[in-house]
Design a protein around this motif. Structure first.
Motif, PDB file in Angstrom:
ATOM      1  N   LYS A 178     -14.433 -11.680 -50.450  1.00  0.00           N
ATOM      2  CA  LYS A 178     -14.424 -12.904 -51.263  1.00  0.00           C
ATOM      3  C   LYS A 178     -13.176 -13.748 -51.009  1.00  0.00           C
ATOM      4  O   LYS A 178     -13.203 -14.955 -51.165  1.00  0.00           O
ATOM      5  N   TYR A 179     -12.053 -13.114 -50.652  1.00  0.00           N
ATOM      6  CA  TYR A 179     -10.834 -13.908 -50.422  1.00  0.00           C
ATOM      7  C   TYR A 179     -10.763 -14.476 -49.006  1.00  0.00           C
ATOM      8  O   TYR A 179      -9.884 -15.267 -48.686  1.00  0.00           O
ATOM      9  N   VAL A 180     -11.693 -14.043 -48.141  1.00  0.00           N
ATOM     10  CA  VAL A 180     -11.611 -14.411 -46.726  1.00  0.00           C
ATOM     11  C   VAL A 180     -11.582 -15.925 -46.479  1.00  0.00           C
ATOM     12  O   VAL A 180     -10.647 -16.429 -45.834  1.00  0.00           O
ATOM     13  N   PRO A 181     -12.570 -16.696 -46.999  1.00  0.00           N
ATOM     14  CA  PRO A 181     -12.543 -18.141 -46.683  1.00  0.00           C
ATOM     15  C   PRO A 181     -11.257 -18.799 -47.180  1.00  0.00           C
ATOM     16  O   PRO A 181     -10.641 -19.597 -46.463  1.00  0.00           O
ATOM     17  N   PHE A 182     -10.840 -18.441 -48.404  1.00  0.00           N
ATOM     18  CA  PHE A 182      -9.654 -19.041 -49.004  1.00  0.00           C
ATOM     19  C   PHE A 182      -8.389 -18.700 -48.186  1.00  0.00           C
ATOM     20  O   PHE A 182      -7.630 -19.586 -47.792  1.00  0.00           O
TER      21      PHE A 182
END
Ligand SMILES: [Fe+2]
Ligand SMILES: [Fe+2]
Length: 189
Positions: A178-182
């Protein structure tokens, strides 16, 4: 069922199939089907046992990658440390190896959690608190397992290994993604 029990059962099954195969070959001849079916059991059981043993271990897959080099390296290291613990579960590695495998996995998990949390905090990841709460919960559960291991020793290893393996793989493939794109966007800037 432990690997040792599975091996003993497999050896017993192969021995029984071999004996029955020879007997049916002598009584019914090579033209009948039963000896060949029993031969298939003799050949197939060791193959299936080997396959099942290999399946107990975890192998890094490209789909686990989050595309951030340091985090991927940490995740790879965690999987290899899980495999050490699984080896301690399934093989006669001795108490020294077993304790070291458990300590290294728990210590590196904590180190990795801190690295991720530093990265998320540094870049202002919006769900930092939610992600950290999952890490904290897992650390508490892992400490409970460690205490139980101190009491029970090797008997507790299968439960610890199962929990850590499932939790880490699910976390790497779920919450961490979930933190990957950010973070990738932030790291590109
Ligand atoms: Fe992670
Ligand atoms: Fe994480």
């Amino acid at each position: 069922m432990s690997l040792r029990t599975r091996v003993l059962l497999a050896v017993a099954l192969v021995a029984a199939a071999l004996a029955a195969g020879v007997l049916t070959l002598m009584t019914q001849g090579a033209a009948s089907l039963p000896p060949w079916l029993l031969l298939a059991v003799v050949v197939g059981v060791p193959f299936l046992l080997r396959q099942q043993t290999c399946d107990a271990f975890v192998v890094w897959k490209d789909e686990y990658s989050v595309g951030i080099e340091t985090i991927d390296q940490d995740h790879k290291k965690l999987l290899s440390l899980i495999n050490n613990l699984l080896a301690a579960q399934h093989c006669r590695t001795g108490p020294e190896f077993e304790r070291q495998a458990l300590d290294e996995l728990m210590d590196y998990t904590q180190f990795h959690f801190e690295r991720e949390e530093d990265l998320m905090r540094e870049h202002g990841y919006p769900d930092y608190e939610g992600h950290k709460a999952q890490h904290d919960q897992m650390a508490i559960q892992a400490q409970l397992f460690r205490s139980r291991y101190e009491e029970k020793g090797h008997d507790e290893i299968p439960a610890v290994a199962r929990y850590l393996k499932l939790w880490l793989i699910q976390h790497i493939n779920g919450t961490d993604r979930k933190y990957v794109p950010f973070l990738r966007e932030k790291l590109r800037q």
